[in-house]
Scaffold this active site. Structure first.
Site, PDB file in Angstrom:
ATOM      1  N   LEU A 123      -5.038   6.205 -14.479  1.00 13.46           N
ATOM      2  CA  LEU A 123      -5.977   5.999 -13.717  1.00 13.46           C
ATOM      3  C   LEU A 123      -6.222   7.731 -12.479  1.00 13.46           C
ATOM      4  O   LEU A 123      -6.053   8.338 -13.348  1.00 13.46           O
ATOM      5  CB  LEU A 123      -4.473   5.316 -12.428  1.00 13.46           C
ATOM      6  CG  LEU A 123      -3.712   4.537 -12.835  1.00 13.46           C
ATOM      7  CD1 LEU A 123      -2.849   3.903 -12.082  1.00 13.46           C
ATOM      8  CD2 LEU A 123      -5.141   3.035 -12.762  1.00 13.46           C
ATOM      9  N   HIS A 126      -8.761   4.648  -8.578  1.00 15.20           N
ATOM     10  CA  HIS A 126      -7.935   3.885  -7.999  1.00 15.20           C
ATOM     11  C   HIS A 126      -6.659   4.476  -7.472  1.00 15.20           C
ATOM     12  O   HIS A 126      -6.004   3.309  -6.682  1.00 15.20           O
ATOM     13  CB  HIS A 126      -6.986   3.859  -9.863  1.00 15.20           C
ATOM     14  CG  HIS A 126      -7.425   3.606 -11.072  1.00 15.20           C
ATOM     15  ND1 HIS A 126      -8.001   4.471 -12.048  1.00 15.20           N
ATOM     16  CD2 HIS A 126      -8.978   2.508 -11.039  1.00 15.20           C
ATOM     17  CE1 HIS A 126      -9.184   3.644 -12.383  1.00 15.20           C
ATOM     18  NE2 HIS A 126      -8.888   2.964 -12.591  1.00 15.20           N
ATOM     19  N   GLN A 183     -16.647   0.196  -5.272  1.00 10.66           N
ATOM     20  CA  GLN A 183     -18.418   0.104  -5.440  1.00 10.66           C
ATOM     21  C   GLN A 183     -18.710   1.072  -5.788  1.00 10.66           C
ATOM     22  O   GLN A 183     -20.046   0.617  -6.420  1.00 10.66           O
ATOM     23  CB  GLN A 183     -18.602   0.238  -4.149  1.00 10.66           C
ATOM     24  CG  GLN A 183     -19.772   1.042  -3.247  1.00 10.66           C
ATOM     25  CD  GLN A 183     -20.718  -0.125  -3.563  1.00 10.66           C
ATOM     26  OE1 GLN A 183     -20.186  -1.370  -3.657  1.00 10.66           O
ATOM     27  NE2 GLN A 183     -21.915  -0.349  -3.566  1.00 10.66           N
TER      28      GLN A 183
END
Ligand code: PAF
Length: 283
Positions: free
Chosen positions: A33, A37, A148
């Site tokens: 992560l 995240h 995105q």
């Protein structure tokens, strides 16, 4: 924060979180992560009453010669980070339960799954849509959060949610970047200092395209030429694709009179990196 690894435990834990009509936000991850995240987790916390994060390095989305075995696994750091972000539940499913022996059922979003990364990585999006559909069935979230940066993944999953009538909202959060423009990715850990410098060419190429669109250049072929000129300035990288596409179908567009996606994938050394920008004509 609770950590579960079986599907039965996960269903029980989610049922408990859902009491009194509380809403559930799911952030699917493969671990390793980073701040990207964290931005998804924070969006989930703002928009939902309880947050579930799944950590599962999904074997079916890696090709035979890809980095499944060496994909970074940083379990302790991931758990500490999610605890500090106030996550309610980590689901770290067991591979043999996600894919029991003889499992032969997959979710395939036809067409869109064969474009961009799907063209370069055959079967990749079948693995992604299958595992995400499974996570949706296990957790039944009200909202699911994706970045995105993985724009093609978003297009595939949006279509899956629509085509298979999943009763949830897919929330897409902006790409998180380092101060110098590099989009955050778990695979950035693979880069040497020199490769990391070379990787900045992705955001430079996208920035160039954004500048050209702002100047009124709307022809996709011209924008692609401009991007390729920037990419050529960094001979250490190998281009996979640079495309200007419709953000939903991922099909090439001739111009950006409507909003379009400029998407790029390159190999920096052995590491494949992707990035993108949504471009639209100036108002
Ligand atoms: O974006 C990712 O990390 C993965 O593709 C996902 C959505 C967790 C599925 O394995």
């Amino acid at each position: 924060m609770r950590i579960v690894s079986t599907i039965a435990e996960a269903r029980g834990a989610v049922r408990a979180l859902r009491t009194n009509g509380r809403s559930i936000g799911l952030v699917p991850t493969m671990g390793a992560l980073h701040a990207g995240h964290v931005s998804l987790v924070r969006a989930a916390r703002e928009q939902c009453d309880a947050v579930v994060v799944s950590i599962f390095v999904n074997p079916t989305q890696f090709g035979p010669n890809e980095d499944f075995a060496k994909y970074p696994r940083t379990w302790d750091a991931d758990c500490a980070l999610l605890e500090s972000e106030g996550v309610d539940l980590i689901l770290a499913p067991i591979a043999t339960e996600m894919y029991p022996a003889g499992a032969s059922t997959f979710v395939e979003v036809e067409g869109v799954s064969d474009r961009l990364d799907g063209a370069s990585r055959p079967g990749h999006f079948r693995g992604v849509s299958t595992v995400v559909a499974k996570l949706f069935h296990i957790v039944s979230p009200d909202k699911a959060f994706f970045g995105q940066k993985d724009a093609a993944q978003v297009a595939v999953l949006r279509k899956m949610v629509r085509d298979l009538n999943f009763d949830l909202e897919l929330v897409v959060c902006p790409t998180v970047r380092e101060a110098d423009g590099l989009a955050l990715s778990s695979r950035n850990r693979y880069l040497s200092v020199e490769e990391r410098r070379q990787a900045l060419v992705l955001s430079r190429a996208l920035q160039r395209v954004e500048e050209r669109v702002a100047q009124g250049v709307l022809d996709a072929a011209t924008l692609i030429d401009d991007a390729l000129a920037v990419l050529a300035s960094e001979p250490g990288i190998r281009l996979d694709y640079f495309k200007v596409v419709d953000p939903d179908t991922l099909e090439d567009v001739a111009d950006v009179r409507n909003s379009a996606l400029a998407a790029i994938a390159v190999f920096v050394g052995p590491t494949r990196l992707i990035d993108n920008a949504v471009i639209a004509p100036p108002r």
